[in-house]
Design a protein around this motif. Structure first.
Motif, PDB file in Angstrom:
ATOM      1  N   ILE A   1       8.190-108.790  62.677  1.00 27.07           N
ATOM      2  CA  ILE A   1       9.183-107.744  63.402  1.00 27.07           C
ATOM      3  C   ILE A   1      10.455-108.315  64.053  1.00 27.07           C
ATOM      4  N   GLU A   2      10.015-109.504  64.488  1.00 25.02           N
ATOM      5  CA  GLU A   2      11.375-110.079  65.347  1.00 25.02           C
ATOM      6  C   GLU A   2      12.555-110.368  64.453  1.00 25.02           C
ATOM      7  N   GLU A   3      12.142-110.868  63.021  1.00 14.14           N
ATOM      8  CA  GLU A   3      12.993-111.083  61.996  1.00 14.14           C
ATOM      9  C   GLU A   3      13.769-109.793  61.537  1.00 14.14           C
ATOM     10  N   GLU A   4      12.865-108.869  61.300  1.00 14.42           N
ATOM     11  CA  GLU A   4      13.619-107.484  60.787  1.00 14.42           C
ATOM     12  C   GLU A   4      14.426-106.812  61.781  1.00 14.42           C
ATOM     13  N   THR A   5      14.081-106.832  63.133  1.00 18.09           N
ATOM     14  CA  THR A   5      14.648-106.115  64.047  1.00 18.09           C
ATOM     15  C   THR A   5      15.552-106.828  65.002  1.00 18.09           C
ATOM     16  N   GLY A   6      15.574-108.230  65.387  1.00 17.37           N
ATOM     17  CA  GLY A   6      16.163-108.941  66.320  1.00 17.37           C
ATOM     18  C   GLY A   6      15.521-108.720  67.633  1.00 17.37           C
TER      19      GLY A   6
ATOM     20  N   GLN B   1      15.489 -99.059  68.543  1.00 20.95           N
ATOM     21  CA  GLN B   1      14.823-100.164  68.181  1.00 20.95           C
ATOM     22  C   GLN B   1      13.355-100.019  68.471  1.00 20.95           C
ATOM     23  N   ARG B   2      13.208 -99.781  69.806  1.00 25.91           N
ATOM     24  CA  ARG B   2      11.838 -99.836  70.095  1.00 25.91           C
ATOM     25  C   ARG B   2      10.739 -98.942  69.447  1.00 25.91           C
ATOM     26  N   ILE B   3      11.570 -98.010  68.995  1.00 27.54           N
ATOM     27  CA  ILE B   3      10.679 -97.054  68.082  1.00 27.54           C
ATOM     28  C   ILE B   3      10.495 -97.731  66.664  1.00 27.54           C
ATOM     29  N   SER B   4      11.259 -98.117  66.174  1.00 22.08           N
ATOM     30  CA  SER B   4      11.159 -99.007  64.954  1.00 22.08           C
ATOM     31  C   SER B   4      10.223 -99.967  65.069  1.00 22.08           C
ATOM     32  N   VAL B   5      10.234-101.077  66.321  1.00 19.50           N
ATOM     33  CA  VAL B   5       9.140-101.829  66.745  1.00 19.50           C
ATOM     34  C   VAL B   5       7.803-101.194  66.648  1.00 19.50           C
ATOM     35  N   ALA B   6       7.543-100.189  67.450  1.00 22.26           N
ATOM     36  CA  ALA B   6       6.281 -99.391  67.375  1.00 22.26           C
ATOM     37  C   ALA B   6       5.902 -98.881  66.093  1.00 22.26           C
TER      38      ALA B   6
ATOM     39  N   ARG C   1      24.628 -99.176  73.550  1.00 20.01           N
ATOM     40  CA  ARG C   1      23.414-100.065  73.746  1.00 20.01           C
ATOM     41  C   ARG C   1      22.276 -99.637  74.048  1.00 20.01           C
ATOM     42  N   GLU C   2      22.000 -98.749  75.235  1.00 22.32           N
ATOM     43  CA  GLU C   2      21.090 -98.091  75.560  1.00 22.32           C
ATOM     44  C   GLU C   2      20.174 -97.284  74.417  1.00 22.32           C
ATOM     45  N   ILE C   3      21.167 -96.742  73.687  1.00 18.10           N
ATOM     46  CA  ILE C   3      20.668 -95.724  72.677  1.00 18.10           C
ATOM     47  C   ILE C   3      19.853 -96.592  71.460  1.00 18.10           C
ATOM     48  N   ALA C   4      20.556 -97.801  71.120  1.00 19.96           N
ATOM     49  CA  ALA C   4      20.371 -98.740  70.011  1.00 19.96           C
ATOM     50  C   ALA C   4      18.932 -99.415  70.585  1.00 19.96           C
TER      51      ALA C   4
END
Length: 92
Positions: free
Chosen positions: A58-63, A41-46, A34-37
């Motif tokens: 972004i919220e829709e795409e990443t959750g 995800q934070r990098i994907s959001v950035a 979960r920590e790795i995910a």
């Protein structure tokens, strides 16, 4: 200031790794799935924020929650430039 010493130890550990495989092995031992995910995800959001996507997209795409997206956005705007440094290097 114990956190500073621990951050230096963690940074040194990460810098000692030479390959992506070594990094993945270390992260798998160090963190929960979960920590790795969450970090991934934070990098994907950035990335998406730099691509000028809206918070809603972004919220829709990443959750990810809008609160987390806003925190990452603040880091991109006013943080230590860690996200920008990593994203710039990943783009090369």
């Amino acid at each position: 200031m114990k956190l500073d010493a621990e951050l230096k130890t963690l940074s040194a550990a990460l810098l000692s790794l030479e390959t992506q495989e070594e990094c993945e092995k270390f992260l798998t031992d160090l963190c929960t799935a979960r920590e790795i995910a969450s970090m991934a995800q934070r990098i994907s959001v950035a990335k998406l924020l730099r691509a000028k996507k809206t918070f809603a997209q972004i919220e829709e795409e990443t959750g990810m929650s809008s609160t987390t997206i806003a925190r990452i956005n603040r880091c991109l705007q006013y943080g230590a430039d860690g996200y920008s440094l990593v994203l710039d290097k990943m783009e090369k």
